[in-house]
Design an enzyme around this catalytic site. Structure first.
Site, PDB file in Angstrom:
ATOM      1  N   ARG A  80      -5.362  21.398  54.669  1.00 52.84           N
ATOM      2  CA  ARG A  80      -4.399  22.364  54.161  1.00 52.84           C
ATOM      3  C   ARG A  80      -3.038  21.998  54.743  1.00 52.84           C
ATOM      4  O   ARG A  80      -2.921  21.069  55.548  1.00 52.84           O
ATOM      5  CB  ARG A  80      -4.796  23.827  54.422  1.00 52.84           C
ATOM      6  CG  ARG A  80      -5.653  24.144  55.600  1.00 52.84           C
ATOM      7  CD  ARG A  80      -4.991  23.995  56.927  1.00 52.84           C
ATOM      8  NE  ARG A  80      -3.692  24.643  56.965  1.00 52.84           N
ATOM      9  CZ  ARG A  80      -2.701  24.293  57.743  1.00 52.84           C
ATOM     10  NH1 ARG A  80      -2.835  23.263  58.582  1.00 52.84           N
ATOM     11  NH2 ARG A  80      -1.557  24.910  57.736  1.00 52.84           N
ATOM     12  N   ALA A 113       1.114  21.790  53.151  1.00 51.94           N
ATOM     13  CA  ALA A 113       1.643  21.140  51.944  1.00 51.94           C
ATOM     14  C   ALA A 113       1.616  19.604  52.006  1.00 51.94           C
ATOM     15  O   ALA A 113       1.095  18.949  51.094  1.00 51.94           O
ATOM     16  CB  ALA A 113       3.050  21.669  51.676  1.00 51.94           C
ATOM     17  N   ARG A 158      -4.741  24.102  44.267  1.00 51.90           N
ATOM     18  CA  ARG A 158      -3.926  25.124  44.934  1.00 51.90           C
ATOM     19  C   ARG A 158      -2.553  25.134  44.249  1.00 51.90           C
ATOM     20  O   ARG A 158      -1.958  24.075  44.070  1.00 51.90           O
ATOM     21  CB  ARG A 158      -3.785  24.827  46.446  1.00 51.90           C
ATOM     22  CG  ARG A 158      -5.132  24.920  47.181  1.00 51.90           C
ATOM     23  CD  ARG A 158      -4.958  25.007  48.675  1.00 51.90           C
ATOM     24  NE  ARG A 158      -4.376  26.272  49.078  1.00 51.90           N
ATOM     25  CZ  ARG A 158      -3.891  26.511  50.300  1.00 51.90           C
ATOM     26  NH1 ARG A 158      -3.903  25.547  51.206  1.00 51.90           N
ATOM     27  NH2 ARG A 158      -3.374  27.687  50.607  1.00 51.90           N
ATOM     28  N   GLN A 187      -4.111  30.632  60.758  1.00 55.61           N
ATOM     29  CA  GLN A 187      -3.789  29.223  61.024  1.00 55.61           C
ATOM     30  C   GLN A 187      -2.999  29.066  62.322  1.00 55.61           C
ATOM     31  O   GLN A 187      -3.069  28.022  62.971  1.00 55.61           O
ATOM     32  CB  GLN A 187      -2.978  28.632  59.867  1.00 55.61           C
ATOM     33  CG  GLN A 187      -3.756  28.444  58.569  1.00 55.61           C
ATOM     34  CD  GLN A 187      -3.559  29.602  57.637  1.00 55.61           C
ATOM     35  OE1 GLN A 187      -3.404  30.744  58.076  1.00 55.61           O
ATOM     36  NE2 GLN A 187      -3.540  29.355  56.351  1.00 55.61           N
ATOM     37  N   ASP A 227       6.093  25.405  51.888  1.00 58.30           N
ATOM     38  CA  ASP A 227       5.190  24.863  50.869  1.00 58.30           C
ATOM     39  C   ASP A 227       5.959  24.499  49.607  1.00 58.30           C
ATOM     40  O   ASP A 227       5.512  23.673  48.826  1.00 58.30           O
ATOM     41  CB  ASP A 227       4.104  25.894  50.568  1.00 58.30           C
ATOM     42  CG  ASP A 227       3.264  26.114  51.809  1.00 58.30           C
ATOM     43  OD1 ASP A 227       2.239  25.448  51.965  1.00 58.30           O
ATOM     44  OD2 ASP A 227       3.677  26.916  52.672  1.00 58.30           O
ATOM     45  N   ASN A 240       6.873  30.020  51.989  1.00 59.25           N
ATOM     46  CA  ASN A 240       6.001  29.612  53.096  1.00 59.25           C
ATOM     47  C   ASN A 240       4.897  30.658  53.251  1.00 59.25           C
ATOM     48  O   ASN A 240       4.853  31.650  52.497  1.00 59.25           O
ATOM     49  CB  ASN A 240       6.832  29.453  54.383  1.00 59.25           C
ATOM     50  CG  ASN A 240       6.078  28.725  55.487  1.00 59.25           C
ATOM     51  OD1 ASN A 240       5.515  27.660  55.251  1.00 59.25           O
ATOM     52  ND2 ASN A 240       6.046  29.284  56.684  1.00 59.25           N
ATOM     53  N   LYS A 241       4.056  30.450  54.211  1.00 61.93           N
ATOM     54  CA  LYS A 241       2.898  31.323  54.428  1.00 61.93           C
ATOM     55  C   LYS A 241       3.310  32.797  54.486  1.00 61.93           C
ATOM     56  O   LYS A 241       4.353  33.148  55.037  1.00 61.93           O
ATOM     57  CB  LYS A 241       2.214  30.905  55.734  1.00 61.93           C
ATOM     58  CG  LYS A 241       0.971  31.659  56.114  1.00 61.93           C
ATOM     59  CD  LYS A 241      -0.093  31.694  55.051  1.00 61.93           C
ATOM     60  CE  LYS A 241      -0.519  30.348  54.541  1.00 61.93           C
ATOM     61  NZ  LYS A 241      -1.396  30.404  53.347  1.00 61.93           N
TER      62      LYS A 241
HETATM   63  O1  MRU Z   1      -2.311  27.925  53.181  1.00 62.02           O
HETATM   64  P1  MRU Z   1      -1.930  26.758  54.035  1.00 62.02           P
HETATM   65  O2  MRU Z   1      -2.567  26.777  55.393  1.00 62.02           O
HETATM   66  O3  MRU Z   1      -2.091  25.443  53.309  1.00 62.02           O
HETATM   67  O4  MRU Z   1      -0.384  26.978  54.224  1.00 62.02           O
HETATM   68  C1  MRU Z   1       0.401  26.157  55.020  1.00 62.02           C
HETATM   69  C2  MRU Z   1       1.653  26.801  55.369  1.00 62.02           C
HETATM   70  O5  MRU Z   1       2.099  27.733  54.758  1.00 62.02           O
HETATM   71  C3  MRU Z   1       2.382  26.235  56.505  1.00 62.02           C
HETATM   72  O6  MRU Z   1       2.852  27.225  57.307  1.00 62.02           O
HETATM   73  C4  MRU Z   1       3.509  25.448  56.079  1.00 62.02           C
HETATM   74  O7  MRU Z   1       4.676  25.729  56.603  1.00 62.02           O
HETATM   75  C5  MRU Z   1       3.554  24.524  55.023  1.00 62.02           C
HETATM   76  S1  MRU Z   1       2.855  23.029  55.535  1.00 62.02           S
HETATM   77  C6  MRU Z   1       3.978  22.234  56.575  1.00 62.02           C
END
Ligand code: MRU
Length: 366
Positions: free
Chosen positions: A53, A55, A90, A203, A244, A254-255
């Protein structure tokens, strides 16, 4: 980066066979397990089940997935089907589309017999580029951390808050948001990282904490809701998150929960940076809130939690009452106005269309 003191990457092609090894991130931090991907389906499942997982790592895995698909069948139809299968895994991280489109473009004009080798070379190059880009992000971010360190009493650590895992586990190596942290530590700058646990999949608590511990970086895991309080009390010097998908105008997806941290940072005048490799910029869109597809994941990620039980086995327990519905949007969008700057491989840009265009004139729309 190091695992038990030995350097590792998150994925690597196995010498002499059509196979790619990955670290199974669903088992961390309690178990370090390596899995072999040998088919397109293995690669697609590893992405959707989040064994890999983040990006950039999703992009790299997809590029190797195209290779594995072509080893089995290199005809036009198989190539198109492989691209469709991977793109459906995804929806939010734009690196997936970037990598799949790049792999398809690298092979489609070749005769089928030449395609597997070309796909493999493309994936290898993408993986190496990812590491080089992250190294550059690290150097540009290091300059920011150095400036903040210079304003603190000597010996006082720079307190960085990060969300989710934008560390080496989210990339091929080094990470995006963590690359400046690792560069600062290597430069001898005292640091401490506040690690948001990042419900619902944790995470931060599972992955970022594990990787920082393995590298010997001082850190503290906090509940997601603690960040605002720490900022109000002057205990956060800067926030660095990953992304992402970032729009051509600087909106940062982002997350889930990143937006709330940006609001708190803005209210407390804490600088809020996103580490943005250009592979995460979607040059085709300008309005992140309206145009970025937000992945909806299973409600069970909210209603349950998985971890190591007292007897050492892994277990999942229910948190919420039977019958209470749950929703699980996996990402949010932080508007550009709340972002102090975008740390890219070409330097730190203001979060604006002009700022990004100045660094990426060939890619940015006019
Ligand atoms: O759902 P995930 O674990 O794939 O999401 C990843 C994220 O959102 C990370 O925090 C992120 O900043 C992107 S990857 C560098």
């Amino acid at each position: 980066m190091n695992v038990a003191g030995r350097p590792h990457r998150t994925l690597w092609p196995e010498p002499g066979s059509a196979a790619v090894a990955i670290i199974d991130q669903t088992r961390l931090p309690h178990e370090f397990a390596v899995l072999r991907l040998t088919t397109l389906e293995d690669a697609a499942r590893a992405i959707s089940d989040m064994q890999v997982r983040g990006a950039p790592l999703i992009g790299a895995t997809a590029a190797y997935g195209i290779w594995l698909a072509l080893v089995a069948d290199a005809a036009d139809g198989a190539l198109q089907a492989a691209a469709r299968r991977l793109l459906a895994t995804r929806p939010t991280a734009v690196n997936l589309r970037w990598a799949v489109d790049g792999a398809v473009a690298a092979v489609q004009s070749l005769p089928p017999s030449a395609r597997p080798a070309a796909a493999r070379a493309f994936a290898d190059r993408l993986a190496e580029d990812d590491v080089a880009v992250n190294r550059a992000l690290g150097q540009h971010g290091l300059a920011l951390i150095r400036r903040i360190a210079a304003q603190k009493p000597p010996g006082q650590p720079v307190n960085v808050l990060t969300h989710c895992n934008a560390g080496w586990l989210a990339t091929v190596d080094l990470g995006t948001a963590t690359a400046p942290i690792y560069a600062a530590a290597a430069a001898g700058i005292p640091l401490h990282v506040w690690v948001d646990e990042t419900r619902p999949r944790n995470q931060g608590a599972s992955l970022t904490a594990w990787e920082l511990r393995e590298q010997g970086i001082p850190h503290t895991v906090i509940a997601d809701n603690a960040g605002g309080h720490l900022m109000q009390h002057g205990r956060v010097d800067l926030v660095i998150v990953g992304t992402d998908r970032t729009t051509a105008t600087g909106d940062v997806c982002n997350k889930i929960g990143t937006y709330l941290k940006a609001l708190a940072a803005h209210d407390n005048r804490v600088p809020f940076y996103a580490a943005v490799p250009s592979s995460s910029i979607d040059w085709t869109i300008r309005d992140g809130r309206r145009e970025i597809p937000i992945e909806e994941r299973s409600a069970t990620e909210v209603t349950t939690i998985t971890g190591r039980l007292a007897d050492g086995r892994m277990g999942t327990v229910r948190l919420t009452p039977e019958g209470s519905p749950a929703a699980n949007p996996a990402f949010d969008v932080t508007p550009a106005r709340l972002v102090t700057g975008l740390i890219t491989e070409r330097g730190v840009a203001p979060a604006t269309a002009e700022g990004l265009r100045a660094l990426f004139p060939a890619q940015a729309p006019t």
